[in-house]
Motif scaffolding. Sequence first.
Motif, short mmCIF file in Angstrom:
data_model
loop_
_atom_site.label_atom_id
_atom_site.label_comp_id
_atom_site.label_asym_id
_atom_site.label_seq_id
_atom_site.Cartn_x
_atom_site.Cartn_y
_atom_site.Cartn_z
N GLY A 407 48.02 39.72 69.89
CA GLY A 407 49.43 39.34 69.75
C GLY A 407 50.29 39.83 70.89
O GLY A 407 51.10 39.08 71.44
N LEU A 408 50.12 41.10 71.31
CA LEU A 408 50.92 41.64 72.40
C LEU A 408 50.64 40.92 73.71
O LEU A 408 51.57 40.52 74.42
CB LEU A 408 50.63 43.14 72.54
N VAL A 409 49.35 40.76 74.04
CA VAL A 409 49.03 40.08 75.29
C VAL A 409 49.44 38.61 75.22
O VAL A 409 49.79 38.00 76.24
CB VAL A 409 47.53 40.24 75.62
N GLY A 410 49.43 38.02 74.02
CA GLY A 410 49.90 36.64 73.87
C GLY A 410 51.37 36.52 74.21
O GLY A 410 51.79 35.54 74.84
N MET A 411 52.19 37.49 73.79
CA MET A 411 53.61 37.47 74.14
C MET A 411 53.79 37.57 75.66
O MET A 411 54.63 36.88 76.25
CB MET A 411 54.33 38.61 73.44
N ALA A 412 53.00 38.44 76.30
CA ALA A 412 53.09 38.60 77.75
C ALA A 412 52.68 37.31 78.47
O ALA A 412 53.33 36.88 79.43
CB ALA A 412 52.21 39.76 78.21
N LEU A 413 51.61 36.69 78.00
CA LEU A 413 51.14 35.45 78.64
C LEU A 413 52.17 34.33 78.50
O LEU A 413 52.34 33.52 79.42
CB LEU A 413 49.80 35.03 78.03
N ARG A 414 52.83 34.28 77.35
CA ARG A 414 53.85 33.23 77.17
C ARG A 414 55.00 33.42 78.16
O ARG A 414 55.50 32.45 78.74
CB ARG A 414 54.36 33.26 75.75
N ALA A 415 55.43 34.65 78.33
CA ALA A 415 56.54 34.90 79.26
C ALA A 415 56.13 34.58 80.70
O ALA A 415 56.88 33.96 81.46
CB ALA A 415 56.99 36.36 79.15
N GLU A 416 54.93 34.98 81.08
CA GLU A 416 54.46 34.73 82.44
C GLU A 416 54.25 33.25 82.69
O GLU A 416 54.46 32.76 83.81
CB GLU A 416 53.18 35.51 82.70
N ALA A 417 53.82 32.51 81.66
CA ALA A 417 53.63 31.07 81.83
C ALA A 417 54.94 30.36 82.12
O ALA A 417 54.96 29.29 82.73
CB ALA A 417 52.98 30.48 80.58
N LEU A 418 56.06 30.95 81.69
CA LEU A 418 57.38 30.39 81.96
C LEU A 418 58.03 31.00 83.18
O LEU A 418 59.23 30.80 83.43
CB LEU A 418 58.28 30.59 80.74
N GLY A 419 57.24 31.74 83.97
CA GLY A 419 57.76 32.33 85.20
C GLY A 419 58.56 33.59 84.97
O GLY A 419 59.28 34.03 85.86
N GLY A 420 58.45 34.19 83.78
CA GLY A 420 59.25 35.37 83.46
C GLY A 420 58.42 36.64 83.38
O GLY A 420 57.29 36.71 83.87
N THR A 421 59.01 37.65 82.73
CA THR A 421 58.37 38.95 82.60
C THR A 421 58.41 39.40 81.15
O THR A 421 59.25 38.94 80.35
CB THR A 421 59.06 40.00 83.48
N PHE A 422 57.50 40.32 80.81
CA PHE A 422 57.43 40.87 79.46
C PHE A 422 57.35 42.38 79.58
O PHE A 422 56.60 42.92 80.40
CB PHE A 422 56.20 40.32 78.73
N SER A 423 58.15 43.10 78.76
CA SER A 423 58.17 44.57 78.84
C SER A 423 58.20 45.17 77.44
O SER A 423 58.63 44.52 76.47
CB SER A 423 59.39 45.05 79.63
N ILE A 424 57.73 46.41 77.34
CA ILE A 424 57.71 47.17 76.08
C ILE A 424 58.35 48.51 76.37
O ILE A 424 57.90 49.26 77.24
CB ILE A 424 56.27 47.36 75.56
N ARG A 425 59.44 48.83 75.61
CA ARG A 425 60.17 50.08 75.83
C ARG A 425 60.52 50.73 74.48
O ARG A 425 60.30 50.15 73.42
CB ARG A 425 61.46 49.83 76.61
N ARG A 426 61.09 51.90 74.59
CA ARG A 426 61.61 52.58 73.40
C ARG A 426 62.98 51.99 73.08
O ARG A 426 63.81 51.79 73.95
CB ARG A 426 61.76 54.08 73.67
#
Length: 448
Positions: A407-426
């Motif tokens: 699930g986490l890597v799927g969210m990252a892949l979706r963002a990257e496929a749209l030319g964006g970025t994915f981050s996880i923070r507090r």
Amino acid sequence: MPDLAALTGVRSGKQTYYNAYQRSNERLQRTVAAMDSISGALVHPVEGPRPLLEKIVRVASHHLDARWAVLALTAHALPSTRPRFLALDAVGVVLDDIAELPDDAREAIREVASGVLPVRATQNVVGAVVAPMLLDGHAIGALAVAPRGDLPLETPDLSALHILANLAAVSLHTGDLYRTGLAQQRRAHQLFDEVSEQARLLSVRNEELRAAEQRLRVADQRELIDSERRRIALELHDSVAQTVLTAGLVLEVVRGDLASGPPGGRDGQVLPELDRARDLMSTATEQLRSVIYALHHERTAEDVASLPELLAEVASQHRPHLAVRLRVEGSPVPLGTAAEHALARTAGEALFNVAMHAGARKALVRLRYLADGVVLRVSDDGNGEPAAMRRTVRLARRGTADGRHRGLVGMALRAEALGGTFSIRRSRAGGVAVESRIPLTSATTRGG
């Protein structure tokens, strides 16, 4: 009756007339012998021009009983011809080293090299006879002969030297053409070999390019298949898998109630939960059918609601177990069906992770429309660890994690496929905040 003098044309009464006749006859015989010798050399061209040139020098020297005879080229004529001169000394030795010649012979060679030559055979001031070698009306050299001082020169002598000089010019020119032809033939063979080698190399490169093209075609096909497999996996994970897992949780709660609750009071509590599990399973079935249908048909813009509406629907699905708030900031702009669908799936997966793993009570879905992009942020007040989640994403990208953390890597892949970025923070609430930041131009271009 006419006398002998009238018949022969010789005044036998004067000894000088007879001597002149005898000397002319000797000259004529010598000239004929010279021409005969030269003709013998002309019929053997295979040996090259040098034998003929040596014979010409010998004939000229013998004809005038010379101290030396020289056949030389001007400085700029036939530059590839070697040697530049041939000389014959008084004893009949052929020389091609200027140091071995007498001074007047060396001076004659230098005069010929300078190119200042008469147009006809003539005798110069030092007594040497110089006959130019003419080729197309231009002097390319000369035949120079130093006769004995007591030998008178006559017109036939000069004519003989002139003929010898012209024969030498033709021979030298023919030899130069022959050498040039041989050089061009060798160069042609060399070029042919080079062209043949280039053709062979091009053929090899062509085969390599064909093989590389075939490998690229296979790699493209594999990439398309892998991309489609990942898309199908993400669709199933973010829709059907979440619903089935939720139904499994409900069944697990019912199982606990049946194991620990009083026999008389179970029905009133269990039946609603079973109904809910049944509804979830029915929803999972419908979602599975929808995914299968979507894989076979393109969806149009009329089939999908706006992104804020999609997020509101996703948030409502989790409110029975989690206090979810939705906040939309900025003026909504259409991003395209695929982009909005991807962001909605990201929000759904993030909320599912919060409900399943974070132990959270509250969650906030925040959608911000900026001038150059869109930011989707899902935060909670649970006990998740951002560092551990980032490590899970890295392991999943390398293929070393199990399938339960896709699930986490799927969210990252979706963002990257749209030319964006994915981050996880507090998050500010103490839990975890996941954020997808998508450029607006990239979203509208790729998300249509």
